[in-house]
Design a protein around this motif. Structure first.
Motif, PDB file in Angstrom:
ATOM      1  N   UNK A  51    -119.515   9.833  73.669  1.00 17.27           N
ATOM      2  CA  UNK A  51    -120.589  10.086  74.614  1.00 17.27           C
ATOM      3  C   UNK A  51    -120.255   9.585  75.995  1.00 17.27           C
ATOM      4  N   UNK A  52    -121.282   9.444  76.830  1.00 15.95           N
ATOM      5  CA  UNK A  52    -121.057   9.066  78.230  1.00 15.95           C
ATOM      6  C   UNK A  52    -120.519   7.655  78.426  1.00 15.95           C
ATOM      7  N   UNK A  53    -120.724   6.775  77.432  1.00 21.66           N
ATOM      8  CA  UNK A  53    -120.238   5.402  77.553  1.00 21.66           C
ATOM      9  C   UNK A  53    -119.384   5.034  76.351  1.00 21.66           C
ATOM     10  N   UNK A  54    -118.365   4.224  76.600  1.00 21.37           N
ATOM     11  CA  UNK A  54    -117.528   3.727  75.506  1.00 21.37           C
ATOM     12  C   UNK A  54    -117.843   2.267  75.181  1.00 21.37           C
ATOM     13  N   UNK A  55    -118.563   1.579  76.075  1.00 23.27           N
ATOM     14  CA  UNK A  55    -118.931   0.179  75.839  1.00 23.27           C
ATOM     15  C   UNK A  55    -120.208   0.123  75.009  1.00 23.27           C
ATOM     16  N   UNK A  56    -120.094   0.576  73.763  1.00 19.16           N
ATOM     17  CA  UNK A  56    -121.271   0.734  72.903  1.00 19.16           C
ATOM     18  C   UNK A  56    -121.999  -0.587  72.666  1.00 19.16           C
ATOM     19  N   UNK A  57    -121.271  -1.698  72.718  1.00 16.33           N
ATOM     20  CA  UNK A  57    -121.887  -3.001  72.512  1.00 16.33           C
ATOM     21  C   UNK A  57    -122.824  -3.418  73.628  1.00 16.33           C
ATOM     22  N   UNK A  58    -122.792  -2.699  74.746  1.00 12.01           N
ATOM     23  CA  UNK A  58    -123.685  -3.009  75.867  1.00 12.01           C
ATOM     24  C   UNK A  58    -124.919  -2.112  75.914  1.00 12.01           C
ATOM     25  N   UNK A  59    -125.041  -1.196  74.963  1.00  3.56           N
ATOM     26  CA  UNK A  59    -126.222  -0.334  74.921  1.00  3.56           C
ATOM     27  C   UNK A  59    -127.435  -1.131  74.428  1.00  3.56           C
ATOM     28  N   UNK A  60    -128.634  -0.821  74.954  1.00  8.01           N
ATOM     29  CA  UNK A  60    -129.851  -1.501  74.481  1.00  8.01           C
ATOM     30  C   UNK A  60    -130.048  -1.373  72.980  1.00  8.01           C
ATOM     31  N   UNK A  61    -129.681  -0.211  72.423  1.00  7.17           N
ATOM     32  CA  UNK A  61    -129.854   0.016  70.981  1.00  7.17           C
ATOM     33  C   UNK A  61    -128.986  -0.924  70.157  1.00  7.17           C
ATOM     34  N   UNK A  62    -127.846  -1.332  70.722  1.00  9.55           N
ATOM     35  CA  UNK A  62    -127.008  -2.316  70.034  1.00  9.55           C
ATOM     36  C   UNK A  62    -127.652  -3.690  70.087  1.00  9.55           C
ATOM     37  N   UNK A  63    -128.152  -4.073  71.242  1.00 13.67           N
ATOM     38  CA  UNK A  63    -128.816  -5.377  71.389  1.00 13.67           C
ATOM     39  C   UNK A  63    -130.025  -5.503  70.480  1.00 13.67           C
ATOM     40  N   UNK A  64    -130.686  -4.373  70.215  1.00 14.06           N
ATOM     41  CA  UNK A  64    -131.864  -4.358  69.346  1.00 14.06           C
ATOM     42  C   UNK A  64    -131.485  -4.331  67.860  1.00 14.06           C
ATOM     43  N   UNK A  65    -130.194  -4.239  67.578  1.00 19.49           N
ATOM     44  CA  UNK A  65    -129.745  -4.273  66.188  1.00 19.49           C
ATOM     45  C   UNK A  65    -129.863  -2.946  65.469  1.00 19.49           C
ATOM     46  N   UNK A  66    -129.962  -1.852  66.211  1.00 18.35           N
ATOM     47  CA  UNK A  66    -130.085  -0.542  65.579  1.00 18.35           C
ATOM     48  C   UNK A  66    -128.759  -0.063  64.982  1.00 18.35           C
ATOM     49  N   UNK A  67    -127.655  -0.568  65.516  1.00 17.84           N
ATOM     50  CA  UNK A  67    -126.361  -0.197  64.946  1.00 17.84           C
ATOM     51  C   UNK A  67    -125.368  -1.342  65.131  1.00 17.84           C
ATOM     52  N   UNK A  68    -124.303  -1.285  64.347  1.00 15.64           N
ATOM     53  CA  UNK A  68    -123.215  -2.255  64.405  1.00 15.64           C
ATOM     54  C   UNK A  68    -121.948  -1.497  64.779  1.00 15.64           C
ATOM     55  N   UNK A  69    -121.235  -1.962  65.784  1.00 14.63           N
ATOM     56  CA  UNK A  69    -119.951  -1.348  66.136  1.00 14.63           C
ATOM     57  C   UNK A  69    -118.933  -1.819  65.105  1.00 14.63           C
TER      58      UNK A  69
END
Length: 297
Positions: free
Chosen positions: A68-86
């Motif tokens: 997608x548009x970003x590769x720094x997936x760990x910086x997405x809000x959805x990651x901070x909220x625990x919706x997914x694990x890289x």
């Protein structure tokens, strides 16, 4: 500049197409995530990240390669909220093979930073008990943060070297290893690699697998895994267990491209039962290299 040591090339050329192995060792990893179904469904996350392309990881129904548009997936809000694990796609295999259930007592012996612990907790719907252990105090911080971020409620964190007085229903031993299957994630492995390091790690792994097997309830399952492609850390460790304990291997059947296991090395012949284990090289599925064994007591 990526430099492969002569002894490295000489050793692994005996087991695989060395040119393809080296090619994939320096090729960037495809970004992959595992949806944390304790907090969100796969469908809901896809809707939230609708500008990303999701490609299914065949062996894990919550796992996806993502672009997608970003590769720094760990910086997405959805990651901070625990919706997914890289999480690297091959790293999702050991918990799938272990298949923890809601009412079981599970030991994750080398748990930090917590990718497989959180995966198992989601598979158990936050029920049962997982003992997430590590032997290094400084690694527990990352483990604790990830458990909290993912909303894990069924896990106890421990800092121990053995569990002599406790018996578990299932144990995951994702053993500390050389990382020769994950060079594409850490090119420093090429610099520090040497055979003495491999042998030291293999001795540690043999000790860990015996201790883990002894902590297992009868007729229960231990999964041993590494992100190494070295037979000394994999087939030889399993052969050592089979010679020293009454252990039985079970065949691993997943939708994945795999390579033959290694049954001969340096005039040593390993038990034919080891054919039931799973060996993948980075070039097999364009992932990290991994070895997984399913062992029943």
């Amino acid at each position: 500049m990526y430099k492969f040591k002569e002894k490295f090339l000489e050793k692994y050329s005996k087991f695989t197409d060395i040119n393809r192995f080296c090619e994939y060792c320096v090729k960037p990893l495809n970004k992959s995530i595992r949806v944390n179904t304790l907090k969100i469904s796969v469908k809901e996350l896809k809707e939230k990240l609708n500008n990303y392309n999701f490609r299914q990881v065949p062996w894990c129904k919550e796992g996806f390669w993502i672009k997608g548009p970003r590769t720094d997936l760990g910086n997405l809000p959805e990651h901070s909220l625990g919706y997914f694990y890289v999480q690297e796609a091959a790293s999702m295999i050991p918990p799938v093979v272990l298949n923890p259930r809601e009412n079981e007592l599970i030991l994750d012996l080398a748990a930090a930073p917590g990718s497989k612990t959180t995966q198992m907790a989601a598979m158990m719907n936050n029920k049962g008990i997982i003992v997430a252990n590590d032997i290094k105090y400084d690694r527990l911080k990352a483990l604790s943060i990830n458990l909290q971020r993912c909303g894990i409620l069924n896990t106890i964190i421990t800092l121990r070297t053995n569990f002599k007085n406790i018996k578990f229903d299932k144990i995951l031993l994702d053993a500390p290893c050389s990382g020769t299957g994950a060079i594409r994630k850490s090119l420093m492995t090429l610099k520090i690699w040497n055979n003495n390091m491999i042998r030291k790690l293999a001795n540690d792994q043999k000790r860990l697998i015996l201790n883990s097997f002894d902590s297992l309830n009868d007729d229960c399952v231990l999964v041993y895994s590494t992100c190494s492609v070295d037979p000394e850390e994999n087939e030889e460790v399993i052969d050592f267990l089979l010679k020293n304990r009454d252990a039985k291997l079970e065949k691993i059947d997943l939708d994945i491209k795999k390579s033959p296991v290694i049954l001969e090395y340096e005039e040593k012949n390993y038990n034919e039962e080891i054919k039931k284990c799973l060996r993948i090289w980075p070039q097999d599925n364009d992932t990290e290299g991994f070895f997984v064994a399913k062992i029943r007591k």
